[in-house]
Motif scaffolding. Structure first.
Motif, PDB file in Angstrom:
ATOM      1  N   UNK A   1       0.838  -0.812   0.256  1.00  0.00           N
ATOM      2  CA  UNK A   1       0.406   0.623  -0.036  1.00  0.00           C
ATOM      3  C   UNK A   1       0.726   1.163  -0.627  1.00  0.00           C
ATOM      4  N   UNK A   2       1.516   1.086   1.034  1.00  0.00           N
ATOM      5  CA  UNK A   2       2.429   2.289   0.673  1.00  0.00           C
ATOM      6  C   UNK A   2       3.552   2.513  -0.353  1.00  0.00           C
ATOM      7  N   UNK A   3       4.037   1.220  -1.235  1.00  0.00           N
ATOM      8  CA  UNK A   3       4.879   1.465  -2.100  1.00  0.00           C
ATOM      9  C   UNK A   3       3.692   1.850  -3.788  1.00  0.00           C
ATOM     10  N   UNK A   4       2.270   1.931  -3.446  1.00  0.00           N
ATOM     11  CA  UNK A   4       1.465   2.313  -4.636  1.00  0.00           C
ATOM     12  C   UNK A   4       1.166   3.258  -4.241  1.00  0.00           C
ATOM     13  N   UNK A   5       1.393   3.966  -3.329  1.00  0.00           N
ATOM     14  CA  UNK A   5       0.972   5.362  -2.102  1.00  0.00           C
ATOM     15  C   UNK A   5       2.284   6.750  -2.938  1.00  0.00           C
ATOM     16  N   UNK A   6       3.621   5.364  -2.913  1.00  0.00           N
ATOM     17  CA  UNK A   6       4.169   6.572  -3.382  1.00  0.00           C
ATOM     18  C   UNK A   6       5.085   7.199  -4.418  1.00  0.00           C
ATOM     19  N   UNK A   7       5.577   8.117  -4.753  1.00  0.00           N
ATOM     20  CA  UNK A   7       5.771   8.314  -6.350  1.00  0.00           C
ATOM     21  C   UNK A   7       7.095   8.700  -6.657  1.00  0.00           C
ATOM     22  N   UNK A   8       7.445   9.116  -7.135  1.00  0.00           N
ATOM     23  CA  UNK A   8       8.929   9.893  -8.028  1.00  0.00           C
ATOM     24  C   UNK A   8       8.509  10.526  -8.229  1.00  0.00           C
ATOM     25  N   UNK A   9       9.429  11.877  -7.028  1.00  0.00           N
ATOM     26  CA  UNK A   9       9.873  13.544  -6.657  1.00  0.00           C
ATOM     27  C   UNK A   9      10.248  14.163  -8.519  1.00  0.00           C
ATOM     28  N   UNK A  10       9.565  15.047  -8.497  1.00  0.00           N
ATOM     29  CA  UNK A  10       9.992  16.057  -9.995  1.00  0.00           C
ATOM     30  C   UNK A  10      10.970  16.668  -9.709  1.00  0.00           C
ATOM     31  N   UNK A  11      11.752  16.788 -10.616  1.00  0.00           N
ATOM     32  CA  UNK A  11      13.206  17.291 -10.715  1.00  0.00           C
ATOM     33  C   UNK A  11      13.165  18.562 -10.027  1.00  0.00           C
ATOM     34  N   UNK A  12      12.285  19.059  -9.951  1.00  0.00           N
ATOM     35  CA  UNK A  12      12.473  20.767  -8.598  1.00  0.00           C
ATOM     36  C   UNK A  12      12.107  20.185  -7.401  1.00  0.00           C
ATOM     37  N   UNK A  13      11.098  19.308  -6.819  1.00  0.00           N
ATOM     38  CA  UNK A  13      11.200  18.609  -6.087  1.00  0.00           C
ATOM     39  C   UNK A  13      12.438  17.856  -4.639  1.00  0.00           C
ATOM     40  N   UNK A  14      13.038  17.288  -6.289  1.00  0.00           N
ATOM     41  CA  UNK A  14      14.154  16.421  -5.723  1.00  0.00           C
ATOM     42  C   UNK A  14      15.456  17.682  -5.409  1.00  0.00           C
ATOM     43  N   UNK A  15      15.509  18.613  -6.642  1.00  0.00           N
ATOM     44  CA  UNK A  15      16.895  19.848  -5.978  1.00  0.00           C
ATOM     45  C   UNK A  15      16.042  19.977  -4.547  1.00  0.00           C
ATOM     46  N   UNK A  16      14.905  20.759  -4.396  1.00  0.00           N
ATOM     47  CA  UNK A  16      15.132  21.783  -3.060  1.00  0.00           C
ATOM     48  C   UNK A  16      15.453  21.004  -1.997  1.00  0.00           C
ATOM     49  N   UNK A  17      15.037  19.319  -1.793  1.00  0.00           N
ATOM     50  CA  UNK A  17      15.509  18.731  -0.958  1.00  0.00           C
ATOM     51  C   UNK A  17      17.142  18.318  -0.904  1.00  0.00           C
ATOM     52  N   UNK A  18      17.309  18.685  -1.696  1.00  0.00           N
ATOM     53  CA  UNK A  18      18.637  18.671  -2.001  1.00  0.00           C
ATOM     54  C   UNK A  18      19.722  19.586  -1.161  1.00  0.00           C
ATOM     55  N   UNK A  19      19.156  20.451  -1.927  1.00  0.00           N
ATOM     56  CA  UNK A  19      19.746  22.038  -1.077  1.00  0.00           C
ATOM     57  C   UNK A  19      19.773  22.132  -0.142  1.00  0.00           C
ATOM     58  N   UNK A  20      18.156  21.986   0.639  1.00  0.00           N
ATOM     59  CA  UNK A  20      18.363  21.941   2.280  1.00  0.00           C
ATOM     60  C   UNK A  20      18.817  20.889   2.972  1.00  0.00           C
ATOM     61  N   UNK A  21      18.999  19.834   2.319  1.00  0.00           N
ATOM     62  CA  UNK A  21      20.008  18.132   3.312  1.00  0.00           C
ATOM     63  C   UNK A  21      20.694  18.790   2.949  1.00  0.00           C
TER      64      UNK A  21
END
Length: 57
Positions: free
Chosen positions: A12-32
């Motif tokens: 159920x969790x894997x079905x709800x999960x989705x691949x992040x967009x490039x903008x979302x990934x970039x923003x999370x990477x910058x914050x981390x």
């Protein structure tokens, strides 16, 4: 512990999960990256202060 229940919750969790967009990934990477940098800077500042205090490390 029921194995069937555990597997269904994982599916159920894997079905709800989705691949992040490039903008979302970039923003999370910058914050981390900023968090890692700030923790390292704080550690360096503490180390520098402790080396100047008599009887420090």
């Amino acid at each position: 512990m029921d194995v069937k229940y555990d597997l269904s919750s994982y599916v159920r969790v894997l079905k709800m999960a989705s691949t992040p967009s490039w903008n979302e990934f970039s923003q999370v990477s910058k914050v981390a990256g900023a968090g890692v940098f700030l923790v390292g800077l704080l550690g360096f500042i503490i180390f520098a202060i402790m080396t100047f205090i008599p009887g420090g490390a």
